[in-house]
Write a protein that holds these residues in place. Structure first.
Motif, PDB file in Angstrom:
ATOM      1  N   TRP A   1       0.856  -1.187   0.000  1.00  9.11           N
ATOM      2  CA  TRP A   1       0.000   0.000   0.000  1.00  9.11           C
ATOM      3  C   TRP A   1       0.889   1.234   0.000  1.00  9.11           C
ATOM      4  N   PHE A   2       0.553   2.220  -0.830  1.00 10.67           N
ATOM      5  CA  PHE A   2       1.398   3.396  -0.945  1.00 10.67           C
ATOM      6  C   PHE A   2       0.601   4.564  -1.522  1.00 10.67           C
ATOM      7  N   THR A   3       1.131   5.744  -1.356  1.00  9.27           N
ATOM      8  CA  THR A   3       0.497   6.949  -1.887  1.00  9.27           C
ATOM      9  C   THR A   3       1.483   7.671  -2.794  1.00  9.27           C
ATOM     10  N   ILE A   4       1.053   7.945  -4.010  1.00 10.51           N
ATOM     11  CA  ILE A   4       1.878   8.656  -4.989  1.00 10.51           C
ATOM     12  C   ILE A   4       1.374  10.095  -5.087  1.00 10.51           C
ATOM     13  N   THR A   5       2.287  11.030  -5.001  1.00 11.63           N
ATOM     14  CA  THR A   5       1.945  12.442  -5.194  1.00 11.63           C
ATOM     15  C   THR A   5       2.436  12.873  -6.567  1.00 11.63           C
ATOM     16  N   MET A   6       1.505  13.310  -7.400  1.00 12.43           N
ATOM     17  CA  MET A   6       1.841  13.711  -8.768  1.00 12.43           C
ATOM     18  C   MET A   6       1.554  15.196  -8.984  1.00 12.43           C
ATOM     19  N   LYS A   7       2.509  15.879  -9.585  1.00 19.78           N
ATOM     20  CA  LYS A   7       2.274  17.250 -10.020  1.00 19.78           C
ATOM     21  C   LYS A   7       2.017  17.217 -11.518  1.00 19.78           C
ATOM     22  N   LEU A   8       0.866  17.722 -11.912  1.00 27.73           N
ATOM     23  CA  LEU A   8       0.461  17.714 -13.316  1.00 27.73           C
ATOM     24  C   LEU A   8       0.370  19.134 -13.847  1.00 27.73           C
ATOM     25  N   GLU A   9       0.587  19.273 -15.143  1.00 24.77           N
ATOM     26  CA  GLU A   9       0.395  20.581 -15.777  1.00 24.77           C
ATOM     27  C   GLU A   9      -0.445  20.401 -17.038  1.00 24.77           C
ATOM     28  N   TRP A  10      -1.206  21.439 -17.353  1.00 17.12           N
ATOM     29  CA  TRP A  10      -2.049  21.410 -18.542  1.00 17.12           C
ATOM     30  C   TRP A  10      -1.221  21.857 -19.730  1.00 17.12           C
ATOM     31  N   THR A  11      -0.956  20.928 -20.631  1.00 12.70           N
ATOM     32  CA  THR A  11      -0.142  21.228 -21.798  1.00 12.70           C
ATOM     33  C   THR A  11      -0.655  20.441 -22.992  1.00 12.70           C
ATOM     34  N   ALA A  12      -0.687  21.079 -24.154  1.00 12.20           N
ATOM     35  CA  ALA A  12      -1.190  20.445 -25.377  1.00 12.20           C
ATOM     36  C   ALA A  12      -2.590  19.883 -25.170  1.00 12.20           C
ATOM     37  N   ASP A  13      -3.443  20.662 -24.483  1.00 13.10           N
ATOM     38  CA  ASP A  13      -4.838  20.303 -24.263  1.00 13.10           C
ATOM     39  C   ASP A  13      -5.028  19.007 -23.471  1.00 13.10           C
ATOM     40  N   ASP A  14      -4.137  18.756 -22.521  1.00 14.43           N
ATOM     41  CA  ASP A  14      -4.287  17.567 -21.690  1.00 14.43           C
ATOM     42  C   ASP A  14      -3.454  17.711 -20.417  1.00 14.43           C
ATOM     43  N   TRP A  15      -3.756  16.885 -19.407  1.00 12.52           N
ATOM     44  CA  TRP A  15      -2.960  16.846 -18.183  1.00 12.52           C
ATOM     45  C   TRP A  15      -1.771  15.922 -18.383  1.00 12.52           C
ATOM     46  N   LYS A  16      -0.569  16.416 -18.077  1.00 14.12           N
ATOM     47  CA  LYS A  16       0.640  15.624 -18.217  1.00 14.12           C
ATOM     48  C   LYS A  16       1.438  15.673 -16.910  1.00 14.12           C
ATOM     49  N   LEU A  17       2.178  14.616 -16.650  1.00 17.23           N
ATOM     50  CA  LEU A  17       2.940  14.488 -15.418  1.00 17.23           C
ATOM     51  C   LEU A  17       4.251  15.270 -15.486  1.00 17.23           C
ATOM     52  N   VAL A  18       4.528  16.022 -14.415  1.00 14.54           N
ATOM     53  CA  VAL A  18       5.762  16.813 -14.328  1.00 14.54           C
ATOM     54  C   VAL A  18       6.722  16.210 -13.312  1.00 14.54           C
ATOM     55  N   THR A  19       6.239  15.930 -12.112  1.00 15.14           N
ATOM     56  CA  THR A  19       7.041  15.279 -11.079  1.00 15.14           C
ATOM     57  C   THR A  19       6.178  14.311 -10.295  1.00 15.14           C
ATOM     58  N   GLN A  20       6.828  13.394  -9.586  1.00  7.48           N
ATOM     59  CA  GLN A  20       6.110  12.470  -8.728  1.00  7.48           C
ATOM     60  C   GLN A  20       6.983  12.084  -7.544  1.00  7.48           C
ATOM     61  N   SER A  21       6.341  11.790  -6.439  1.00  3.44           N
ATOM     62  CA  SER A  21       7.022  11.264  -5.267  1.00  3.44           C
ATOM     63  C   SER A  21       6.108  10.232  -4.629  1.00  3.44           C
ATOM     64  N   GLN A  22       6.643   9.493  -3.666  1.00  2.60           N
ATOM     65  CA  GLN A  22       5.889   8.378  -3.118  1.00  2.60           C
ATOM     66  C   GLN A  22       6.212   8.148  -1.658  1.00  2.60           C
ATOM     67  N   LYS A  23       5.214   7.676  -0.922  1.00  2.00           N
ATOM     68  CA  LYS A  23       5.432   7.276   0.463  1.00  2.00           C
ATOM     69  C   LYS A  23       4.597   6.037   0.758  1.00  2.00           C
ATOM     70  N   GLU A  24       4.948   5.316   1.789  1.00  3.20           N
ATOM     71  CA  GLU A  24       4.218   4.106   2.143  1.00  3.20           C
ATOM     72  C   GLU A  24       2.878   4.437   2.799  1.00  3.20           C
ATOM     73  N   GLY A  25       1.912   3.495   2.647  1.00  3.62           N
ATOM     74  CA  GLY A  25       0.622   3.600   3.314  1.00  3.62           C
ATOM     75  C   GLY A  25      -0.303   4.617   2.676  1.00  3.62           C
ATOM     76  N   PRO A  26      -1.466   4.819   3.321  1.00  2.00           N
ATOM     77  CA  PRO A  26      -1.985   4.117   4.491  1.00  2.00           C
ATOM     78  C   PRO A  26      -2.280   2.640   4.190  1.00  2.00           C
ATOM     79  N   ALA A  27      -1.916   1.770   5.138  1.00  2.00           N
ATOM     80  CA  ALA A  27      -2.095   0.335   4.946  1.00  2.00           C
ATOM     81  C   ALA A  27      -3.063  -0.218   5.973  1.00  2.00           C
ATOM     82  N   PRO A  28      -4.042  -1.010   5.546  1.00  2.00           N
ATOM     83  CA  PRO A  28      -4.998  -1.606   6.477  1.00  2.00           C
ATOM     84  C   PRO A  28      -4.376  -2.780   7.225  1.00  2.00           C
ATOM     85  N   VAL A  29      -5.031  -3.226   8.270  1.00  2.60           N
ATOM     86  CA  VAL A  29      -4.585  -4.408   9.003  1.00  2.60           C
ATOM     87  C   VAL A  29      -4.828  -5.636   8.117  1.00  2.60           C
TER      88      VAL A  29
END
Length: 277
Positions: A223-251
């Motif tokens: 289980w993990f959470t990805i944080t994505m920074k997107l920008e509007w370019t060429a009439d669409d959302w595109k990824l610029v940067t990303q980072s990640q951390k663990e969880g939230p994880a259920p029992v």
């Protein structure tokens, strides 16, 4: 390993997550196809009674008729109302089977949908193949950042890394095995937004491993959470940067671990989702 700008932890994005697997004592299936420790019969009885009570309550609620009090903004305990996850009515992105969806709405909902779909693509088994990985990056990364992402990921997906998880040096799957790398978004949240940029958190569950009778890397869940920074370019959302951390994880529950054959069959028969509201 780092798969992008500011990545943290090892939650499983891009096929890198690791979780601990508990194997049963005396089990014959190396893959882990046996039950975990059993619980007392009293717990089973409580569970059955609880389910019956919930069903009775649900039937009673359905037969109550109209009640204006049920439309409050928050439910019991301050939980979000059901409409917060209901379909919005906005026309979903057009997609073709086997192709990453593109053409999102120029709003926060479109950004969330893009982030969820991009998480699926970046966590797929195709990322372990150089040609397919490059095609994914060309589709979802902002044009000005494609070169940087390509260089970073080429340094990460090395022959040594492939061998470590049971693949051949070129990232292909050995004969007789089924490689599993799949990411499933659980939910999304916009943390920052403007007219042409958005930062979106994507809470995910991931599967990673090799299904096969002699596999030393059985398929595990993370289980993990990805944080994505997107920008509007060429009439669409595109990824610029990303980072990640663990969880939230259920029992972890008391599920029975499937055999290698069952897992391989499930991966072959159940296709992944692409559009997320």
């Amino acid at each position: 390993m780092s798969l992008g700008d500011g990545q943290e932890g090892s939650g499983g994005y891009g096929g890198t997550g690791q979780t601990r697997t508990r194997y049963p004592e005396g089990g014959n299936d190396v893959y882990g196809g046996a039950r975990r420790g059993s619980r007392s019969s009293s717990r089973s009885l409580v569970t059955v009674v609880g389910v019956i009570v919930l069903l009775i309550a649900a039937i009673a609620f359905a037969n109550r008729g109209g009640d204006d009090s049920s439309s409050s903004a928050e439910g019991a305990g301050g939980q979000p109302k059901a409409s917060s996850t209901a379909p919005s009515g906005t026309k979903p992105v057009q997609s073709t089977p086997g192709v990453i969806p593109t053409g999102y709405a120029h709003d926060t909902q479109g950004a969330q949908s893009a982030a969820a779909n991009y998480a699926v693509a970046l966590g797929s088994a195709d990322m372990f193949n150089k040609a397919k990985r490059d095609a994914i990056l060309q589709t979802i990364i902002a044009p000005t950042h494609v070169v940087d992402f390509t260089s970073t990921l080429d340094k990460a997906y090395t022959p040594a890394f492939s061998k470590n998880i049971g693949l051949n040096d070129d990232g292909s799957t050995p004969v007789g095995y089924t490689f599993v790398s799949r990411t499933s978004p659980i939910g999304t949240k916009v943390t920052l937004s403007s007219q042409n940029s958005a930062t979106v958190d994507v809470w995910c569950s991931g599967l990673l491993g090799m299904a096969g009778e002699k596999s030393t890397n059985p398929v595990t869940n993370s289980w993990f959470t990805i944080t994505m920074k997107l920008e509007w370019t060429a009439d669409d959302w595109k990824l610029v940067t990303q980072s990640q951390k663990e969880g939230p994880a259920p029992v972890p529950g008391d599920d029975t671990a499937s055999s290698a054959d069952e897992m391989a069959k499930a991966v072959a028969e159940y296709g992944g989702f692409t559009y997320a509201r």
